[in-house]
Design a protein around this motif. Sequence first.
Motif, PDB file in Angstrom:
ATOM      1  N   ALA A  29      69.032 111.409 131.775  1.00 21.22           N
ATOM      2  CA  ALA A  29      67.718 112.748 132.035  1.00 21.22           C
ATOM      3  C   ALA A  29      66.878 112.418 133.297  1.00 21.22           C
ATOM      4  CB  ALA A  29      67.346 112.220 130.400  1.00 21.22           C
ATOM      5  N   SER A  30      67.087 111.351 133.642  1.00 20.07           N
ATOM      6  CA  SER A  30      66.203 111.172 134.591  1.00 20.07           C
ATOM      7  C   SER A  30      66.396 111.367 135.997  1.00 20.07           C
ATOM      8  CB  SER A  30      65.905 110.034 135.029  1.00 20.07           C
ATOM      9  OG  SER A  30      65.606 109.337 136.221  1.00 20.07           O
ATOM     10  N   PHE A  33      65.738 115.077 135.518  1.00 19.57           N
ATOM     11  CA  PHE A  33      64.212 115.163 136.133  1.00 19.57           C
ATOM     12  C   PHE A  33      64.444 115.086 137.565  1.00 19.57           C
ATOM     13  CE2 PHE A  33      62.508 114.182 132.223  1.00 19.57           C
ATOM     14  CZ  PHE A  33      61.948 115.171 131.537  1.00 19.57           C
ATOM     15  N   ASN A  34      64.870 114.309 137.709  1.00 15.53           N
ATOM     16  CA  ASN A  34      64.624 114.647 139.749  1.00 15.53           C
ATOM     17  C   ASN A  34      65.463 115.273 140.324  1.00 15.53           C
ATOM     18  OD1 ASN A  34      63.786 111.745 139.557  1.00 15.53           O
ATOM     19  ND2 ASN A  34      65.555 111.395 140.068  1.00 15.53           N
ATOM     20  N   ARG A  35      66.115 116.266 140.119  1.00 16.33           N
ATOM     21  CA  ARG A  35      66.436 117.436 139.773  1.00 16.33           C
ATOM     22  C   ARG A  35      65.762 118.652 139.858  1.00 16.33           C
ATOM     23  NH1 ARG A  35      72.100 115.432 138.363  1.00 16.33           N
ATOM     24  NH2 ARG A  35      71.984 116.420 136.260  1.00 16.33           N
ATOM     25  N   VAL A  36      65.314 118.482 138.821  1.00 14.68           N
ATOM     26  CA  VAL A  36      64.104 119.509 138.649  1.00 14.68           C
ATOM     27  C   VAL A  36      62.549 118.902 139.747  1.00 14.68           C
ATOM     28  CG1 VAL A  36      61.894 120.242 137.340  1.00 14.68           C
ATOM     29  CG2 VAL A  36      64.904 120.093 136.454  1.00 14.68           C
ATOM     30  N   TYR A  37      62.156 118.007 139.760  1.00 20.18           N
ATOM     31  CA  TYR A  37      61.153 117.526 141.181  1.00 20.18           C
ATOM     32  C   TYR A  37      61.322 117.492 142.577  1.00 20.18           C
ATOM     33  CZ  TYR A  37      58.151 115.719 137.231  1.00 20.18           C
ATOM     34  OH  TYR A  37      56.922 114.900 136.537  1.00 20.18           O
ATOM     35  N   TYR A  48      60.228 111.396 144.745  1.00 22.71           N
ATOM     36  CA  TYR A  48      59.411 112.015 143.578  1.00 22.71           C
ATOM     37  C   TYR A  48      59.370 109.984 143.685  1.00 22.71           C
ATOM     38  CZ  TYR A  48      59.254 110.895 138.512  1.00 22.71           C
ATOM     39  OH  TYR A  48      59.055 110.508 137.286  1.00 22.71           O
ATOM     40  N   ILE A 126      57.613 121.649 135.440  1.00 20.03           N
ATOM     41  CA  ILE A 126      58.070 120.281 134.299  1.00 20.03           C
ATOM     42  C   ILE A 126      58.451 120.214 133.367  1.00 20.03           C
ATOM     43  CG2 ILE A 126      58.031 118.118 134.017  1.00 20.03           C
ATOM     44  CD1 ILE A 126      59.875 118.514 136.708  1.00 20.03           C
ATOM     45  N   THR A 130      61.510 121.333 130.252  1.00 21.68           N
ATOM     46  CA  THR A 130      62.228 120.588 129.522  1.00 21.68           C
ATOM     47  C   THR A 130      63.026 121.551 127.980  1.00 21.68           C
ATOM     48  OG1 THR A 130      59.652 119.664 128.224  1.00 21.68           O
ATOM     49  CG2 THR A 130      61.273 118.666 130.687  1.00 21.68           C
ATOM     50  N   LEU A 137      57.557 116.405 123.523  1.00 25.79           N
ATOM     51  CA  LEU A 137      57.447 115.787 125.198  1.00 25.79           C
ATOM     52  C   LEU A 137      56.524 114.056 124.967  1.00 25.79           C
ATOM     53  CD1 LEU A 137      57.697 118.171 127.789  1.00 25.79           C
ATOM     54  CD2 LEU A 137      59.066 116.752 127.070  1.00 25.79           C
ATOM     55  N   GLN A 141      57.603 110.797 124.592  1.00 22.74           N
ATOM     56  CA  GLN A 141      57.489 109.870 125.548  1.00 22.74           C
ATOM     57  C   GLN A 141      57.223 108.871 125.134  1.00 22.74           C
ATOM     58  OE1 GLN A 141      54.071 111.417 127.970  1.00 22.74           O
ATOM     59  NE2 GLN A 141      53.923 109.169 129.073  1.00 22.74           N
TER      60      GLN A 141
END
Length: 156
Positions: A29-30, A33-37, A48, A126, A130, A137, A141
């Motif tokens: 998942a991290s 996330f990095n690919r979206v950011y 990032y 972001i 999701t 979320l 979290q």
Amino acid sequence: MPESARQPHGEPHDGPFLGDFVCFSIYSASLAFNRVYKPLLAEMGLTYPQYLVMVVLWEGDDRTVGGIGEVLSLDSSTLTPLLKRLEGMGHLTRERDTQDERVVRVRLTPAGRNLRLKARVVPGCILEATGMSMDELRRLQSEIDALRRNLEAANG
């Protein structure tokens, strides 16, 4: 027997199976996330980790390197190159503390403060990516934060 406890041909197996690893779910998942950011932050010229440093400074300017490292769980050998790069980009300054020369203070420049305006769109993008609600979320979290605290406590 759960599906993950079977070999590809259906016979029982005693694992381990990647699909059973919570750590892999969080890790992958991290990465997602990095690919979206990445494209969002590329527009601002940030990676990032650099973005995280900027967010910490936008939350409260004039921090010590140690204080930033504590918030981000980064040691100074990892954080210092990030800060140098951000300083070279004109987003912040680093200066020795006048009371204690061992301490380095980090402050936003006007350009660093102005970058926050561009970054305001990032959280909404972001959230949309999701496919979850803000409440979902926040709950997730909270659970991940509790997991991290438990793991840190178990590690001493």
